[in-house]
Design an enzyme around this catalytic site. Sequence first.
Site, PDB file in Angstrom:
ATOM      1  CG  HIS A  40      -1.759   1.194   1.372  1.00 33.57           C
ATOM      2  ND1 HIS A  40      -1.859   1.920   2.540  1.00 33.57           N
ATOM      3  CD2 HIS A  40      -2.531   1.850   0.463  1.00 33.57           C
ATOM      4  CE1 HIS A  40      -2.661   2.944   2.345  1.00 33.57           C
ATOM      5  NE2 HIS A  40      -3.085   2.923   1.091  1.00 33.57           N
ATOM      6  CG  HIS A  65      -7.861   5.931  -1.391  1.00 31.85           C
ATOM      7  ND1 HIS A  65      -7.594   6.725  -0.305  1.00 31.85           N
ATOM      8  CD2 HIS A  65      -6.920   4.958  -1.375  1.00 31.85           C
ATOM      9  CE1 HIS A  65      -6.562   6.239   0.350  1.00 31.85           C
ATOM     10  NE2 HIS A  65      -6.123   5.178  -0.276  1.00 31.85           N
ATOM     11  NE  ARG A 139     -13.540  13.063  29.624  1.00 33.10           N
ATOM     12  CZ  ARG A 139     -14.379  12.306  30.338  1.00 33.10           C
ATOM     13  NH1 ARG A 139     -15.404  11.699  29.776  1.00 33.10           N
ATOM     14  NH2 ARG A 139     -14.182  12.168  31.629  1.00 33.10           N
ATOM     15  CB  CYS A 186      -8.869  15.815  27.240  1.00 34.01           C
ATOM     16  SG  CYS A 186      -9.766  15.326  28.714  1.00 34.01           S
ATOM     17  CE1 TYR A 322     -11.106  16.830  32.893  1.00 35.87           C
ATOM     18  CE2 TYR A 322     -13.280  17.428  33.700  1.00 35.87           C
ATOM     19  CZ  TYR A 322     -12.481  16.674  32.875  1.00 35.87           C
ATOM     20  OH  TYR A 322     -13.044  15.762  32.037  1.00 35.87           O
TER      21      TYR A 322
HETATM   22  C1  HEM Z   1      -2.431   6.103  -1.234  1.00 34.01           C
HETATM   23  C2  HEM Z   1      -4.832   2.066  -2.410  1.00 34.01           C
HETATM   24  C3  HEM Z   1      -6.665   1.850   2.100  1.00 34.01           C
HETATM   25  C4  HEM Z   1      -4.418   5.999   3.202  1.00 34.01           C
HETATM   26  C5  HEM Z   1      -2.932   5.035  -1.933  1.00 34.01           C
HETATM   27  C6  HEM Z   1      -2.654   4.741  -3.324  1.00 34.01           C
HETATM   28  C7  HEM Z   1      -3.299   3.602  -3.644  1.00 34.01           C
HETATM   29  C8  HEM Z   1      -4.024   3.177  -2.486  1.00 34.01           C
HETATM   30  C9  HEM Z   1      -3.275   2.885  -5.004  1.00 34.01           C
HETATM   31  C10 HEM Z   1      -1.771   5.594  -4.262  1.00 34.01           C
HETATM   32  C11 HEM Z   1      -2.665   6.516  -5.030  1.00 34.01           C
HETATM   33  C12 HEM Z   1      -1.914   7.470  -5.948  1.00 34.01           C
HETATM   34  O1  HEM Z   1      -0.937   8.077  -5.491  1.00 34.01           O
HETATM   35  O2  HEM Z   1      -2.333   7.618  -7.092  1.00 34.01           O
HETATM   36  C13 HEM Z   1      -5.514   1.653  -1.279  1.00 34.01           C
HETATM   37  C14 HEM Z   1      -6.277   0.423  -1.208  1.00 34.01           C
HETATM   38  C15 HEM Z   1      -6.772   0.349   0.074  1.00 34.01           C
HETATM   39  C16 HEM Z   1      -6.327   1.538   0.782  1.00 34.01           C
HETATM   40  C17 HEM Z   1      -6.481  -0.557  -2.357  1.00 34.01           C
HETATM   41  C18 HEM Z   1      -7.624  -0.717   0.719  1.00 34.01           C
HETATM   42  C19 HEM Z   1      -7.612  -1.969   0.336  1.00 34.01           C
HETATM   43  C20 HEM Z   1      -6.271   2.995   2.774  1.00 34.01           C
HETATM   44  C21 HEM Z   1      -6.696   3.360   4.094  1.00 34.01           C
HETATM   45  C22 HEM Z   1      -6.059   4.545   4.386  1.00 34.01           C
HETATM   46  C23 HEM Z   1      -5.243   4.903   3.273  1.00 34.01           C
HETATM   47  C24 HEM Z   1      -7.658   2.561   4.972  1.00 34.01           C
HETATM   48  C25 HEM Z   1      -6.130   5.430   5.624  1.00 34.01           C
HETATM   49  C26 HEM Z   1      -6.601   5.143   6.777  1.00 34.01           C
HETATM   50  C27 HEM Z   1      -3.643   6.343   2.109  1.00 34.01           C
HETATM   51  C28 HEM Z   1      -2.777   7.499   2.086  1.00 34.01           C
HETATM   52  C29 HEM Z   1      -2.215   7.529   0.794  1.00 34.01           C
HETATM   53  C30 HEM Z   1      -2.741   6.400   0.071  1.00 34.01           C
HETATM   54  C31 HEM Z   1      -2.519   8.486   3.232  1.00 34.01           C
HETATM   55  C32 HEM Z   1      -1.265   8.591   0.264  1.00 34.01           C
HETATM   56  C33 HEM Z   1       0.155   8.181   0.411  1.00 34.01           C
HETATM   57  C34 HEM Z   1       1.073   9.271  -0.145  1.00 34.01           C
HETATM   58  O3  HEM Z   1       0.691   9.948  -1.103  1.00 34.01           O
HETATM   59  O4  HEM Z   1       2.144   9.429   0.418  1.00 34.01           O
HETATM   60  N1  HEM Z   1      -3.784   4.074  -1.458  1.00 34.01           N
HETATM   61  N2  HEM Z   1      -5.571   2.302  -0.085  1.00 34.01           N
HETATM   62  N3  HEM Z   1      -5.396   3.951   2.295  1.00 34.01           N
HETATM   63  N4  HEM Z   1      -3.584   5.702   0.902  1.00 34.01           N
HETATM   64 FE1  HEM Z   1      -4.593   4.018   0.413  1.00 34.01          FE
HETATM   65  N1  MTE Z   2     -19.440  19.951  27.445  1.00 35.72           N
HETATM   66  C1  MTE Z   2     -20.525  19.256  27.807  1.00 35.72           C
HETATM   67  N2  MTE Z   2     -21.719  19.861  27.760  1.00 35.72           N
HETATM   68  N3  MTE Z   2     -20.433  17.975  28.233  1.00 35.72           N
HETATM   69  C2  MTE Z   2     -19.213  17.337  28.316  1.00 35.72           C
HETATM   70  O1  MTE Z   2     -19.162  16.158  28.680  1.00 35.72           O
HETATM   71  N4  MTE Z   2     -16.755  17.542  28.035  1.00 35.72           N
HETATM   72  C3  MTE Z   2     -15.679  18.537  28.176  1.00 35.72           C
HETATM   73  C4  MTE Z   2     -15.816  19.627  27.132  1.00 35.72           C
HETATM   74  N5  MTE Z   2     -17.156  20.127  27.076  1.00 35.72           N
HETATM   75  C5  MTE Z   2     -18.039  18.064  27.945  1.00 35.72           C
HETATM   76  C6  MTE Z   2     -18.217  19.387  27.486  1.00 35.72           C
HETATM   77  C7  MTE Z   2     -14.331  17.998  28.095  1.00 35.72           C
HETATM   78  S1  MTE Z   2     -13.686  17.315  29.505  1.00 35.72           S
HETATM   79  C8  MTE Z   2     -13.551  18.145  26.961  1.00 35.72           C
HETATM   80  S2  MTE Z   2     -11.928  17.633  26.944  1.00 35.72           S
HETATM   81  C9  MTE Z   2     -14.090  18.732  25.734  1.00 35.72           C
HETATM   82  O2  MTE Z   2     -15.451  19.088  25.863  1.00 35.72           O
HETATM   83  C10 MTE Z   2     -13.952  17.772  24.571  1.00 35.72           C
HETATM   84  O3  MTE Z   2     -14.461  18.318  23.397  1.00 35.72           O
HETATM   85  P1  MTE Z   2     -14.667  17.402  22.127  1.00 35.72           P
HETATM   86  O4  MTE Z   2     -15.476  16.203  22.505  1.00 35.72           O
HETATM   87  O5  MTE Z   2     -15.295  18.243  21.081  1.00 35.72           O
HETATM   88  O6  MTE Z   2     -13.262  16.975  21.707  1.00 35.72           O
END
Ligand code: HEM
Ligand code: MTE
Length: 467
Positions: A40, A65, A139, A186, A322
Amino acid sequence: QESPRIYTKEEVRSHKSPQTGIWVTLGSDVFDVTEFVDLHPGGPSKLMLAAGGPLEPFWALYAVHSQPHVRELLAQYKIGELDPEDNVAPTLETSDPYAEDPVRHPALKVNSQRPFNAEPPPELLTENYITPNSIFFTRNHLPVPNLDPETYRLHIVGAPGGHSLSLSLDDLRKFPKHEVTVTLQCAGNRRSEMTQVKEVKGLEWRTGAISTARWAGARLCDVLAQAGHQLCETEAHVCFEGLDSDPTGTAYGASIPLARALDPEAEVLLAYEMNGQPLPRDHGFPVRVVVPGVVGARHVKWLGRVSVETEESHSHWQRRDYKGFSPSVDWDTVDFDSAPSIQELPVQSAITEPQDGQTIESGEVTVKGYAWSGGGRAVIRVDVSLDGGLTWQAAELDGEEQRPRKAWAWRLWQLQVPVPTGQKELNIVCKAVDDSYNVQPDTVAPIWNLRGVLSNAWHRVHVRVIP
Ligand code: HEM
Ligand code: MTE
C-alpha cells in the site's frame, strides 16, 4: 457467469489479521487484500485501520483513492459480495439513554462507549494540521442530547438578577462572525503513561486526546456586551451550562474568569461552526464554547446557559475534578478546595511516528509528532533525541505561523535523520519549549497525581531496528 460468493458483515469483521487474512468492503463488494497490505503506497498501518470493515469512512479522508486506477487495483482482490439480507438495523433500546448517540468513525480508538470517549489513532492524528471533524477526539461525560436547531435557545444572564437574553441560532449569527484555529486538549491526554507509574482514576487516554479545528461563531465579549454585564472583571466568572444531563437532571458545567471572557484578544467564542460545517453532534451541536489556550473541560458543548457570577461554576467538573495535586496526595487526603481549577495548560508534545514497540528499517528514520502550549504561548522549538535524551536535534516545525500571545493552535513537527549505524534499538524522545521558555519534565513520576491530569513528561518511544 458464476454467481458471487456471499458473506455476512460478521464474516468480514473476523478477517482483520495476517492469520485470518485481511478483508475490506467497498459498497457491497468484499475484497481480500492480505497480499496488498505491504504494498500500500500509504503504508500498511493506515490500511490496517480499515481491516474487517468498510473503506468508505477512510477513503473519505483521502481523496487519492477516488481515482480510477485505485478502483481497478482494488477490483483484482474481489472475492465476493455482502449478503443483501444482512441489513438488520440494530433495534433501538428505548430505555438506553445512549440509544440516540450519533454514529462514529470506525478509526476512532474507543476508551469508553457509554458515555462516548475516543481518540484518533496516532497514524491519523498528525496527518493533517486541521483534524477532520469525523476523527476529532471526543470527550463526553453524558449522553449526547438531540437538539432541534429551530427551537434551540441560548440563555445569557449578564449579572445576578440583571439583564438577560434568549438567543436563537439566527440571533447568534447576527453578531460579527469570528473565526479562529484552536487546538483542544483534554486534561487527561496521555494519562495512560501516568497509570504505568501508579494507578489513577480516569479514562486511559493515549496521545490522542488533542485535536485542532477552525472554529467560527460569535465572540463571547460581543454577546456579553449586549447583555450588559455589571460585575467587576477581576472577581467574577462566566459560568456555562450544557444541555446534556444525568438522570438526576444535573447538567455538565464549567466556568472561566470574566476577564478572559471580556478580552477581545482572548477570542473566546460561542461557536456554531467547526471546519466550515455546523458543529457535529458529538462536538456540541448547535453551539459550544471555545476558549483558546484553555483546557478542554471549559469548552462547554450543547451550550444552554451563560451567566456572569461572583463565584466559579458549582459544577462537579469545575470544583471536584480537573485539578492538579502533589504525587503524595491520595483519595483519603485530597482537598479539592485547596487547588485552583485547571485553566491554561502546560507545554506539551508527543511522538506519533514511529510508534512504541514498532520495528523500523535501518538507514533513515522519520520522527513525527505534535507540540502545543496553553495560554496562547507559542511553541518555539521541539528537541528530538534517538538515544534516550543524551543528544538532541531540533525538529522542523510545520503548520500555521503563530501570533505572539495568541498561538492557540499546535505545531506539527518532523525530523528525518539517519539511524546511527550498528544500532539495534532506538529510544526516541521529544520535548517542546514554549515562548516563556517553559519546558516539559523529563519523567512522569514527579508529576503523578491521583486524577491523572496534566501528563506532559518527555514522550518516549522504543523501537527495534532491523539490521
Ligand atoms: C495512497 C490504495 C486503504 C491511506 C494510496 C494509493 C493507492 C491506495 C493505489 C496511491 C494513489 C496514488 O498516489 O495515485 C488503497 C487500497 C486500500 C487503501 C487498495 C484498501 C484496500 C487505505 C486506508 C487509508 C489509506 C484505509 C487510511 C486510513 C492512504 C494514504 C495515501 C494512500 C494516506 C497517500 C500516500 C502518499 O501519497 O504518500 N492508497 N488504499 N489507504 N492511501 Fe490508500
Ligand atoms: N461539554 C458538555 N456539555 N459535556 C461534556 O461532557 N466535556 C468537556 C468539554 N465540554 C463536555 C463538554 C471535556 S472534559 C472536553 S476535553 C471537551 O469538551 C472535549 O471536546 P470534544 O469532545 O469536542 O473533543
